[in-house]
Design an enzyme around this catalytic site. Sequence first.
Site, PDB file in Angstrom:
ATOM      1  N   ALA A  47       0.826  -1.205   0.000  1.00  0.00           N
ATOM      2  CA  ALA A  47       0.000   0.000   0.000  1.00  0.00           C
ATOM      3  C   ALA A  47       0.863   1.259   0.000  1.00  0.00           C
ATOM      4  O   ALA A  47       1.263   1.746   1.060  1.00  0.00           O
ATOM      5  CB  ALA A  47      -0.941  -0.014   1.202  1.00  0.00           C
ATOM      6  N   GLU A  74       2.893  -0.218 -10.738  1.00  0.00           N
ATOM      7  CA  GLU A  74       4.286  -0.399 -10.307  1.00  0.00           C
ATOM      8  C   GLU A  74       5.253   0.486 -11.101  1.00  0.00           C
ATOM      9  O   GLU A  74       6.352   0.078 -11.458  1.00  0.00           O
ATOM     10  CB  GLU A  74       4.681  -1.875 -10.346  1.00  0.00           C
ATOM     11  CG  GLU A  74       3.898  -2.675  -9.305  1.00  0.00           C
ATOM     12  CD  GLU A  74       4.392  -4.087  -9.108  1.00  0.00           C
ATOM     13  OE1 GLU A  74       5.604  -4.322  -9.241  1.00  0.00           O
ATOM     14  OE2 GLU A  74       3.554  -4.953  -8.819  1.00  0.00           O
ATOM     15  N   ARG A 122      -8.557 -19.418 -40.397  1.00  0.00           N
ATOM     16  CA  ARG A 122      -9.389 -18.464 -41.126  1.00  0.00           C
ATOM     17  C   ARG A 122      -8.937 -18.368 -42.582  1.00  0.00           C
ATOM     18  O   ARG A 122      -7.736 -18.238 -42.863  1.00  0.00           O
ATOM     19  CB  ARG A 122      -9.284 -17.088 -40.468  1.00  0.00           C
ATOM     20  CG  ARG A 122     -10.034 -15.982 -41.182  1.00  0.00           C
ATOM     21  CD  ARG A 122     -11.535 -16.158 -41.075  1.00  0.00           C
ATOM     22  NE  ARG A 122     -12.225 -14.969 -41.582  1.00  0.00           N
ATOM     23  CZ  ARG A 122     -13.545 -14.863 -41.656  1.00  0.00           C
ATOM     24  NH1 ARG A 122     -14.308 -15.875 -41.255  1.00  0.00           N
ATOM     25  NH2 ARG A 122     -14.103 -13.755 -42.113  1.00  0.00           N
TER      26      ARG A 122
END
Length: 380
Positions: A124, A363, A268
Site C-alpha cells: 500500500a 508499479e 481463417r
Amino acid sequence: MNFEFTEEQQMIQQTAREFAQNEIAPSSVDRDKNAEFPTEIVKKLGELGFMGMMVSPDYDGAGLDTICYVLAMIEISKIDASVGVIMSVNNSLVCAGLEKYGSDHIKETYLKPLARGDKLGAFALSEPEAGSDATQQRTTAEKEGDYWILNGMKNWITNGLSADYHIVMAQTDKEKGHKGITAFVVEKGWEGFGHGQKEDKLGIKSSDTCSLTFENVKVPEENVIWEVGKGFNFAMNILNGGRYGIASQAIGIAEASLEAATKYSKQRKAFGTEIANHQAIQFKLADMATKIEAAKLLTLQAAGMRDAGKKYVKEAAMAKLYSSQIAVECALEAIQIHGGYGYVREYLVERYLRDAKITEIYEGTSEIQRIIIARELLRD
C-alpha cells in the site's frame, strides 16, 4: 551470458505451464466475467511454493532463483494475468521486502505464512494525491507509547480486499518530507482498518483492487519495517524488484496474444487460402515474435543480474517499459488478425488487450520507467 536454463528452471517452467493449463484455464473466462477472486487457485499456488518462490527455506520459502520466478510468472500470466499479478505482488513486493528489510519478529510472524501461501500480502503505497509522485504521502502515523497511530487512505491496492497483511507507507515526520516516511506491517481486521468497494476495472478483473482506510489504527512498534524514516527508500528499492515481475506478466500476455493469432491465422480463410499465407499477416506475426523475444531477453537479463548480486535498476526498468509496451501492441495485433471476432468475448484476445494496458501503469508508469532509465544513464 548463458542462455540455457538449468534443469531446475526448466522443471519450474513446466510445472507452472501445466498448473496454468489444468488448474487456472478452466475458470479464467468466468472469473473475468464475474470479477471473481481465484481463492482456491491462490491456495494451490502456495502449496506449489509459488507464493514465496525466492524466499529462503529458512523462512518457509521455495529458495528458487529469480529466473525461475520469471519463467513461472510468464506461464501463469499467459493463461490468466489476474492470477499473475496476485502472485507477483506477494512475491516481488511483499515477501521480497520483508525478507530483505524485516526484523526477526516480522520474518517469523509475517514472512513465513506469506511465503507458504497460508496468508496473502498487499503493498500500500499509492494515495489519491500520491501516485507516480510517492513522496507526497498524506497517510500519517504518530507515535503513542509502544504504538504508532495510523490515519489516512490508500488507493489502487492490488489484493486490497483479500490480503491478510498489508505493507503500508505513512508519513511519520512531515518536516523531513520523503525522509520522514516509514513502512509498517498492518493486519487485516485491526480496529479502524477498512476498505472501499472493489474497483470495476477494465482488465485483470479477477484480481481485486480497492482503496484502504485507516482511522486511528494502532500499529505495534515491532511492526516497523527496516527503520523509522526509511519507508520511501524501502518502497523504491522493492519496486525495482516488482518491475521484472510485471515485465514477466506482460510477456505472458504477449505470448498468449501471439499463440491465439497464429492459431486463428491457420484456420481463417480469405481470398481462397488461410490468412496465414498472406504476407500482411505473416509480417504481423513475425514482428510480434521478435518483440516478445527481445522483451524476454531484457527481463531475463534483469533477473540474472539480481541473482548475481549486481545492480539491476536500469535493466529492470527497461524490461518493464518494453515488455508492457509490446504486450499492448501484440494484443492489438491479435485483435486485428481476428478481425471482428477479436472484438467479442467469445475469443480471448479482447481480454488480453484489457489485461495488457495496466502493465504500462502500475508499479511505475512507462513515463516513470523512462525517467529511471535516463537517471541511471546520466549517473554513469
